[in-house]
Design a protein around this motif. Structure first.
Motif, mmCIF file in Angstrom:
data_model
loop_
_atom_site.group_PDB
_atom_site.id
_atom_site.type_symbol
_atom_site.label_atom_id
_atom_site.label_comp_id
_atom_site.label_asym_id
_atom_site.label_seq_id
_atom_site.Cartn_x
_atom_site.Cartn_y
_atom_site.Cartn_z
ATOM 1 N N PRO A 78 1.260 4.075 -3.846
ATOM 2 C CA PRO A 78 0.047 4.528 -4.550
ATOM 3 C C PRO A 78 0.289 4.953 -5.998
ATOM 4 O O PRO A 78 -0.565 4.750 -6.853
ATOM 5 N N PRO B 120 -9.921 -5.725 0.132
ATOM 6 C CA PRO B 120 -10.376 -4.681 -0.790
ATOM 7 C C PRO B 120 -11.597 -3.935 -0.256
ATOM 8 O O PRO B 120 -11.718 -2.719 -0.427
ATOM 9 N N GLU C 2 0.316 1.912 -8.000
ATOM 10 C CA GLU C 2 -1.037 1.359 -8.137
ATOM 11 C C GLU C 2 -1.783 2.013 -9.297
ATOM 12 O O GLU C 2 -2.432 1.334 -10.101
ATOM 13 N N ARG C 3 -1.649 3.330 -9.395
ATOM 14 C CA ARG C 3 -2.311 4.031 -10.506
ATOM 15 C C ARG C 3 -1.773 3.562 -11.854
ATOM 16 O O ARG C 3 -2.542 3.323 -12.794
ATOM 17 N N ASP D 167 -10.621 4.267 2.051
ATOM 18 C CA ASP D 167 -10.262 5.232 1.003
ATOM 19 C C ASP D 167 -11.217 6.415 0.998
ATOM 20 O O ASP D 167 -10.827 7.548 0.768
ATOM 21 N N ARG E 95 -4.263 -6.390 -6.270
ATOM 22 C CA ARG E 95 -4.678 -6.284 -4.872
ATOM 23 C C ARG E 95 -3.690 -5.433 -4.100
ATOM 24 O O ARG E 95 -2.486 -5.494 -4.366
ATOM 25 N N ARG E 96 -4.199 -4.690 -3.129
ATOM 26 C CA ARG E 96 -3.360 -3.816 -2.311
ATOM 27 C C ARG E 96 -3.144 -4.420 -0.927
ATOM 28 O O ARG E 96 -4.106 -4.881 -0.306
ATOM 29 N N HIS F 292 -10.408 -1.573 2.453
ATOM 30 C CA HIS F 292 -9.699 -0.466 1.799
ATOM 31 C C HIS F 292 -10.687 0.507 1.168
ATOM 32 O O HIS F 292 -10.510 1.720 1.244
ATOM 33 N N SER G 215 0.819 -1.218 0.000
ATOM 34 C CA SER G 215 0.000 0.000 0.000
ATOM 35 C C SER G 215 0.850 1.264 0.000
ATOM 36 O O SER G 215 0.339 2.346 -0.243
ATOM 37 N N ASP H 261 -2.254 -0.512 8.394
ATOM 38 C CA ASP H 261 -2.922 0.560 7.648
ATOM 39 C C ASP H 261 -4.314 0.909 8.156
ATOM 40 O O ASP H 261 -4.763 2.049 8.012
ATOM 41 N N PHE H 262 -5.011 -0.079 8.686
ATOM 42 C CA PHE H 262 -6.415 0.189 9.005
ATOM 43 C C PHE H 262 -6.551 0.998 10.285
ATOM 44 O O PHE H 262 -5.903 0.724 11.287
ATOM 45 N N MET I 239 -6.944 5.356 -5.134
ATOM 46 C CA MET I 239 -6.573 6.412 -4.189
ATOM 47 C C MET I 239 -5.866 5.796 -2.988
ATOM 48 O O MET I 239 -6.263 4.761 -2.496
ATOM 49 N N PRO I 240 -4.783 6.426 -2.536
ATOM 50 C CA PRO I 240 -4.068 5.861 -1.396
ATOM 51 C C PRO I 240 -4.944 5.808 -0.154
ATOM 52 O O PRO I 240 -5.844 6.634 0.020
ATOM 53 N N ALA I 241 -4.649 4.848 0.701
ATOM 54 C CA ALA I 241 -5.481 4.614 1.858
ATOM 55 C C ALA I 241 -5.510 5.805 2.804
ATOM 56 O O ALA I 241 -6.421 5.930 3.598
ATOM 57 N N ALA J 156 -1.684 -3.977 3.122
ATOM 58 C CA ALA J 156 -2.195 -3.036 4.120
ATOM 59 C C ALA J 156 -1.138 -2.708 5.170
ATOM 60 O O ALA J 156 -1.422 -2.594 6.357
ATOM 61 N N GLY J 157 0.104 -2.578 4.710
ATOM 62 C CA GLY J 157 1.147 -2.096 5.605
ATOM 63 C C GLY J 157 1.715 -3.140 6.529
ATOM 64 O O GLY J 157 2.048 -2.827 7.670
#
Ligand SMILES: Cc1cc2nc3c(=O)[nH]c(=O)nc-3n(C[C@H](O)[C@H](O)[C@H](O)COP(=O)(O)O)c2cc1C
Ligand code: SF4
Ligand code: FES
Lengths: 525, 180
Positions: free
Chosen positions: A227, B33, A230-231, B40, A262-263, B36, A224, B73-74, B1-3, A265-266
């Motif tokens: 970004p 997803p 990702e784009r 987002d 898929r992204r 996210h 993640s 991230d969450f 779009m970034p998280a 999450a850190g």
């Protein structure tokens, strides 16, 4: 014809203001009432010169850099559109010694083409590996990859062809290709640069893998923290479907392949292959017990070929040029090229793709130019947070998987992080333990608890508290973590810690030379 | 779009969750997803949304919470209007990220891992942004900056345009943005 100017859209270039430079060039063109075609390419990998602006001249592309938006009016005055002289003028791009000395196979098109132009990709040799693969049997594809000597670039260095052979030999209704784009190691960015600079080549590698093992679906697991990447990938996936590269019939062959992005999450541990699969399945990123291997029981329980971005990105060149050409490069059992990444306290950081066998000293000094601060190099960490710290006196070592293991070090994903003489290796050792504690998936006690204990013990050593006993305790702890951890996060955190202790004992308050012998301590109570 | 970037307007959380469910609930392994997609749009995961997510995904609430809490991230709390993430991994340390963190704490008047009481900023560490040849690095609202020394940090903070009014509802307090 309107002049063409390249301004990288790579994240590193953008982090230094490339978007503002591109806008300033457009503004300048409008003011002078000329039509300028600005192409947003990937990065050539000369990070210290970013944003590196290139202009197409009759004699080829010439470069200016590092360009700030405020330099652009001066560039127009200097007639840069015709390669005019200016303090930032660097000459023909490909003649820059940093680039001229490289052997770019995987990165052949990165920084050269518009990453989203399928036509430019084809014109510059993209897709030839797939052309060849579409004419071959799955067995022949796998055989070619095996014959090239390609080993996994994600860190473990497992032979790619052998992994694929297992997937091919495991019958299943559905198989998967999973691309590991989690790139969590500090000091690494080659996956990112390839995906941002030449995404179709990664897709091509995944399609070839699919043809080789009999998979019709691929996943890219992207961290993640990327970004921009990702784009680019999302746009490229659309482009690839439009161009018929992906879809129900890859290039009209009647064979299907498509890719889902898929992204992450850190989570660092989600770069570990089984944790990654758990994460793709929508679960906590906890490492799985093995066997079974993912090649047999992988994503959603199905046979899965899971490979790193650069591994998959190396496959098209192997299919296009033949396994011998690839194999001819390198040393020992490390065949082909590796895109090394020069980072940390380094004057000339960036991406250097060369065959294995180059010495670490050559990367750090010949390419890197020594430290950014101009102070002496004191330590170099290769291979990310689980890699050993090497002292400046030990850099005369060839980049080769086996030679590194012999020295208790790893090549890993090829990241080279340089530290000058202001570094405190006891602090770095503490950080290694802390990082393990932060990122542990929690499945095994030695990793989860041991790393937290490790931080405390190093703190005590640094404070001079009962040094001999605490150093002995630290060694014990490292041994337990190494022998009793399920994956390399807990299993290899000892490498940076013990290498710091061994090579830099004075940073722990020990007598020089005492780091490998807990009995010979200076001071401590 | 970034998280971690903010939407320009403040969306209706219920509608957001509904859209995320429609888009991802049927995807194999679609929980990440889906989460996210919510974050987002909203900038965080409102705890009241999670039971609904658990229901449609056929999971227990504990399972969903287990996933949410596993990943760095969450967010279960709303972030500040600006999210500053400073890289603390090795390469950036080699180029002085410790000093940068110290400077950021002083300049923003807050600790790492926190959101300022006025809701202006969230300051947190990140472990590698893939910009290690241009260390130290940081992101502000998802935008990457390289070679960030203290002076550059101040420039980036000073140059930021004021945020649109709507996204201020994300702040913990309704207090207006104070001059720093
Ligand atoms: C803690 C940990 C983190 C890892 N992170 C990554 C990563 O970010 N990217 C990667 O490709 N491999 C990573 N790996 C290695 C993978 O487990 C796996 O070996 C690799 O993705 C296989 O692909 P390859 O054979 O093409 O290298 C990691 C391993 C461990 C133990
Ligand atoms: S070593 Fe650490 S990260 Fe790896 S499986 Fe065990 S607890 Fe998880
Ligand atoms: S270590 Fe900071 S960007 Fe990689």
């Amino acid at each position: 014809m309107s002049p063409t100017v390249y301004v990288p859209a790579d994240a590193a270039a953008r982090s230094m203001g490339a978007d503002g430079v591109a806008r300033a060039i457009q503004t300048g063109a409008a003011q002078q009432d000329i039509d300028v075609r600005v192409v947003r390419n990937g990065s050539r990998g000369l990070a210290w010169l970013e944003p590196l602006v290139e202009v197409v001249t009759p004699g080829g592309r010439v470069a200016y850099g590092p360009v700030r938006a405020s330099d652009v009016p001066g560039l127009y005055t200097a007639d840069f559109l015709n390669g005019g002289s200016h303090p930032l003028f660097l000459g023909p791009t490909e003649a820059l010694p940093w680039l001229a000395r490289q052997d770019r196979l995987v990165f052949a098109r990165v920084g050269v083409i518009d990453p989203l132009s399928h036509a430019e990709w084809r014109e510059n040799g993209g897709g030839r590996g797939l052309d060849a693969a579409l004419e071959m049997t799955p067995e022949a594809i796998v055989e070619t990859v095996t014959g090239s000597g390609l080993r996994g670039r994600g860190g473990a260095g497992f032979p790619t062809g052998i992994k694929w052979k297992t997937v091919l030999a495991t019958p299943a209704a559905q198989k998967y290709i999973v691309c590991n784009a989690d790139e969590g190691d500090s000091g690494t960015f080659s996956d990112r640069m390839l995906m941002e600079g030449d995404p179709y080549t990664l897709f091509e590698g995944m399609i070839i893998a699919g043809l080789g093992v009999g998979a019709t679906k691929g996943y890219i697991y992207l961290r993640s923290e990327y970004p921009d990447c990702e784009r680019v990938l999302l746009a490229a996936l659309t482009g690839a479907r439009t161009a018929g590269l992906l879809g129900a019939s890859v290039r009209g062959s009647g064979r299907a392949f498509d890719i889902v992005l898929r992204r992450g999450a850190g989570s660092y541990v989600c770069g570990e292959e089984t944790a990654l699969l758990e994460s793709l399945e929508g679960k906590r990123g906890e490492v799985r017990y093995r066997p079974p291997m993912p090649a047999q029981v992988g994503l959603f329980g199905m046979p899965t070929a899971l490979n790193n971005v650069v591994t998959l990105g190396s496959v098209p060149a192997i299919l296009a040029e033949g396994p011998e050409a690839y194999r001819a490069r390198g040393v020992g059992r490390s065949r082909g090229t590796l895109p090394f990444q020069l980072a940390g306290n380094i004057k000339h950081g960036g991406l250097v793709e060369v065959p294995f066998g180059v010495s670490l000293a050559s990367l750090v000094y010949d390419y890197g130019g020594g430290t950014a601060t101009g102070r002496p190099v004191r330590a170099v960490q290769v291979g990310g947070p689980l890699g050993a710290f090497l002292p400046a006196s030990a850099l005369d070592i060839p980049l080769d998987y086996e030679a590194f293991v012999e020295k208790g070090a790893i090549v890993g994903h090829g990241g080279v992080v340089v530290f000058d003489d202001s570094v405190d290796l006891a602090k770095m050792a503490r950080y290694a333990m802390e990082f393990c504690a932060i990122e542990s998936c929690g499945k095994c006690t030695p990793c989860r608890i041991g790393s937290t204990r490790g931080v405390e013990v190093i703190d005590r050593i640094r404070q001079g508290e009962r040094r001999p006993q605490n150093v002995a305790l630290l060694r014990d702890l490292c041994e337990t973590m190494t022998s009793a951890s399920l994956c390399a996060l807990g299993g290899m955190t000892a490498w940076p810690v013990l290498s710091a202790l061994e090579h830099f004992p004075e940073d722990f308050g020990l007598r020089p030379g005492a780091g490998s012998d807990a009995g010979a301590l200076a001071g401590g109570s | 779009m970034p998280a971690h970037s903010h939407p320009a307007t403040s969306p209706d959380p219920v509608a957001t969750v509904g859209r995320a469910i429609t888009a991802h609930a049927h995807e194999p392994g679609g929980l990440l997803p889906l989460l996210h997609a919510i974050q987002d749009e909203l900038g965080w995961l409102p705890p009241e949304a999670l039971p609904r997510v658990a229901d449609v995904m056929n999971l227990s609430r504990a399972e969903v919470h287990g996933v949410v809490s596993f990943y760095h991230d969450f967010r279960l709390k709303p972030p500040g209007r600006r999210v500053v993430r400073i890289c603390r991994a090795e390469s950036c340390q080699a180029m002085g990220s410790d000093a940068l963190v110290e400077h950021a704490r002083q300049r923003l008047g807050m600790e790492m891992h926190s959101t300022r009481p006025d809701g202006g900023f969230t300051l947190e560490p990140v472990y590698c942004l893939g910009n290690c040849a241009l260390s130290p690095s940081m992101t502000v609202d998802g935008t990457l900056h390289g070679r960030v020394d203290p002076a550059r940090f101040d420039e980036v903070i000073d140059e930021m345009s004021p945020l649109p009014e709507a996204s201020r509802t994300l702040a913990c307090t309704a207090e207006a943005e104070k001059p720093l």
